[in-house]
Design an enzyme around this catalytic site. Structure first.
Site, short mmCIF file in Angstrom:
data_model
loop_
_atom_site.label_atom_id
_atom_site.label_comp_id
_atom_site.label_asym_id
_atom_site.label_seq_id
_atom_site.Cartn_x
_atom_site.Cartn_y
_atom_site.Cartn_z
N ARG A 190 37.52 -13.88 107.46
CA ARG A 190 36.35 -14.48 108.13
C ARG A 190 36.60 -14.62 109.63
O ARG A 190 36.18 -15.60 110.26
CB ARG A 190 36.00 -15.86 107.54
CG ARG A 190 35.66 -15.85 106.08
CD ARG A 190 34.40 -15.09 105.73
NE ARG A 190 34.30 -14.98 104.30
CZ ARG A 190 34.77 -13.94 103.59
NH1 ARG A 190 35.32 -12.90 104.21
NH2 ARG A 190 34.67 -13.91 102.29
N SER B 50 29.04 -20.20 101.33
CA SER B 50 30.22 -21.07 101.28
C SER B 50 30.31 -21.93 102.53
O SER B 50 30.24 -21.41 103.65
CB SER B 50 31.49 -20.22 101.18
OG SER B 50 31.46 -19.48 100.00
N GLU C 99 33.57 -22.75 107.13
CA GLU C 99 33.21 -21.35 107.38
C GLU C 99 31.89 -21.30 108.15
O GLU C 99 31.69 -20.44 109.00
CB GLU C 99 33.06 -20.61 106.03
CG GLU C 99 32.59 -19.18 106.21
CD GLU C 99 32.51 -18.41 104.90
OE1 GLU C 99 33.37 -18.60 104.02
OE2 GLU C 99 31.57 -17.60 104.77
C1 LIG Z 1 23.30 -17.10 99.37
C2 LIG Z 1 24.37 -16.72 100.34
C3 LIG Z 1 25.45 -15.96 99.91
C4 LIG Z 1 26.46 -15.62 100.81
N1 LIG Z 1 27.50 -14.88 100.36
C5 LIG Z 1 28.49 -14.53 101.21
C6 LIG Z 1 29.59 -13.75 100.77
O1 LIG Z 1 29.69 -13.36 99.61
N2 LIG Z 1 30.56 -13.44 101.66
C7 LIG Z 1 30.49 -13.84 102.97
O2 LIG Z 1 31.39 -13.51 103.74
N3 LIG Z 1 29.46 -14.58 103.42
C8 LIG Z 1 28.46 -14.92 102.60
N4 LIG Z 1 27.41 -15.68 103.04
C9 LIG Z 1 27.41 -16.17 104.43
C10 LIG Z 1 26.63 -15.27 105.44
O3 LIG Z 1 25.58 -14.57 104.78
C11 LIG Z 1 27.55 -14.27 106.12
O4 LIG Z 1 28.53 -14.93 106.89
C12 LIG Z 1 26.76 -13.35 107.05
O5 LIG Z 1 27.59 -12.32 107.48
C13 LIG Z 1 26.18 -14.05 108.26
O6 LIG Z 1 25.29 -13.16 108.87
P1 LIG Z 1 24.05 -13.69 109.71
O7 LIG Z 1 23.42 -12.52 110.35
O8 LIG Z 1 23.15 -14.51 108.88
O9 LIG Z 1 24.78 -14.56 110.78
P2 LIG Z 1 24.36 -16.02 111.27
O10 LIG Z 1 24.47 -16.95 110.12
O11 LIG Z 1 23.08 -15.96 111.99
O12 LIG Z 1 25.53 -16.31 112.28
C14 LIG Z 1 26.85 -16.56 111.81
C15 LIG Z 1 27.78 -16.43 113.01
O13 LIG Z 1 27.75 -15.07 113.42
C16 LIG Z 1 27.37 -14.98 114.80
N5 LIG Z 1 26.56 -13.77 114.95
C17 LIG Z 1 25.44 -13.43 114.30
N6 LIG Z 1 25.03 -12.21 114.69
C18 LIG Z 1 25.92 -11.80 115.62
C19 LIG Z 1 26.04 -10.62 116.41
N7 LIG Z 1 25.18 -9.61 116.36
N8 LIG Z 1 27.10 -10.53 117.26
C20 LIG Z 1 28.00 -11.53 117.37
N9 LIG Z 1 27.92 -12.67 116.64
C21 LIG Z 1 26.90 -12.79 115.79
C22 LIG Z 1 26.59 -16.27 115.08
O14 LIG Z 1 26.65 -16.61 116.47
C23 LIG Z 1 27.33 -17.26 114.20
O15 LIG Z 1 28.46 -17.77 114.86
C24 LIG Z 1 26.38 -16.04 102.16
C25 LIG Z 1 25.29 -16.79 102.60
C26 LIG Z 1 24.29 -17.14 101.70
C27 LIG Z 1 23.11 -17.94 102.18
#
Ligand SMILES: Cc1cc2nc3c(=O)[nH]c(=O)nc-3n(C[C@H](O)[C@H](O)[C@H](O)COP(=O)(O)OP(=O)(O)OC[C@H]3O[C@@H](n4cnc5c(N)ncnc54)[C@H](O)[C@@H]3O)c2cc1C
Length: 301
Positions: free
Chosen positions: A175, A225, A296
């Site tokens: 992560r 998580s 996380e």
């Molecule tokens: C139901 C559910 C299941 C999930 N399962 C998993 C799983 O199995 N494994 C897992 O690892 N995660 C999981 N997640 C967590 C999440 O989906 C991941 O961490 C995902 O990669 C976050 O992407 P996001 O675009 O929504 O980022 P955001 O939540 O919008 O942002 C998260 C972080 O990433 C940064 N960020 C976003 N986009 C960019 C970019 N383009 N460049 C630089 N930084 C950026 C943001 O500033 C922030 O710090 C889950 C979440 C949910 C709701």
């Protein structure tokens, strides 16, 4: 703030004020000034303008790992759209290369890879984020993670500089990635996936989706998580369950009875309630197991 007015004037129709609860999967958060940026040039300009004028900025993907403050965000929230949210797949040698913008939706990109017969993104079909968010977080599940697939990332630094980093230079860990440490925005990514059998790939992807439906509380707003797995420790879900946290509530925020590492929003949960619950959970685990859990999820405001 005068600078915010300057940003509104400069970016015009790309700017809107959005309730952050509508931009995050937890459905929590006050207002944010959002810039939906369709290209690298606009992104570079916005970051360098914010940085040089001292305006805080935060890049938001699908908000699936973010807790946005009840008061909203006093800065600019950057999202990637247009060309920065598309993806395409083509053959290369015995495999496939996916080119994707940082704002591309991960589940649909992963689904398209599976349909094409490219193997490696099956684990991501149920992760509701963007490609950029997934690379930044080095999202992973079921033994796979983004770091396995990344060949090149195009990223924009806080000063507006555009850099191309090979996968090996992305500093991926659990992560973790160099983009967190250097505050760089992932604007575009190239992923390599070997060719596989379409039937097997689709079967595996739907098996993993089924497993998620059983294991996680997907019927109520959540952010996946909440805590990271401690190094060499048991999974946080088990630690939280052993500490008696399942079902514990602060207002409408509740530690899920289905999976204790998920906090669900039962309706009108506030960020303050979620924060209180996180602190209670951390203390309960420390007292019971002597392990200090680290979040996380990321905080916006
Ligand atoms: C139901 C559910 C299941 C999930 N399962 C998993 C799983 O199995 N494994 C897992 O690892 N995660 C999981 N997640 C967590 C999440 O989906 C991941 O961490 C995902 O990669 C976050 O992407 P996001 O675009 O929504 O980022 P955001 O939540 O919008 O942002 C998260 C972080 O990433 C940064 N960020 C976003 N986009 C960019 C970019 N383009 N460049 C630089 N930084 C950026 C943001 O500033 C922030 O710090 C889950 C979440 C949910 C709701």
């Amino acid at each position: 703030m005068r600078v915010l007015q300057e940003i509104k004037d400069r970016f015009g129709s790309m700017v809107s004020t959005v309730p952050l609860r509508d931009a995050t999967t937890w459905r929590i958060g006050g207002p944010g000034l959002v810039l939906d940026l369709p290209g690298v040039d606009a992104l570079a300009e916005a970051l360098s303008l914010a940085e040089s004028t001292g305006v805080p900025w935060f890049v938001l993907g699908r908000g699936s790992n973010v807790l946005a403050a009840d008061e909203g965000y006093d800065g600019i929230v950057v999202r990637l759209s247009g060309r920065l949210a598309g993806y395409s797949i083509r053959r290369r040698g015995r495999g496939y290369v996916m080119q994707a913008g940082g704002g591309a939706p991960l589940p649909s990109a992963a689904g398209a890879a599976c349909m094409a017969g490219a193997t490696g993104l099956e684990f991501a079909c149920g992760i509701p984020g963007t490609i950029g968010g997934a690379v930044f977080m080095n999202a992973g599940a079921y033994g796979g993670s983004m770091s396995d697939l990344v060949i090149v990332v195009t990223a924009v630094g806080p000063d507006g500089s555009v850099v191309r980093l090979d996968g090996v230079d992305c500093g991926f860990g659990y992560r973790d990635s160099v983009f967190q440490r250097r505050r760089m925005v992932v604007a575009g990514v190239e992923l390599y996936m070997p060719e596989g059998d379409v039937f097997d790939i689709k079967r595996e992807a739907s098996r993993l989706l089924d497993e998620r439906r059983h294991k996680y509380p997907l019927d109520l707003p959540n952010a996946g998580s909440v805590f990271k797995r401690p190094p060499d420790g048991p999974p946080p879900g088990r630690l939280l369950e052993d500490a008696g946290m399942k079902g514990v509530r602060e207002g409408d925020a509740e530690v899920s009875r289905v999976h204790a590492n998920f906090i669900i929003n039962r309706g009108r949960a506030t960020a303050a309630e979620v924060r209180r619950l996180i602190e209670r959970a951390r203390k309960a685990v420390l007292k019971r197991s002597g392990i200090s859990l680290e979040e996380e999820i990321r905080y916006l405001g």
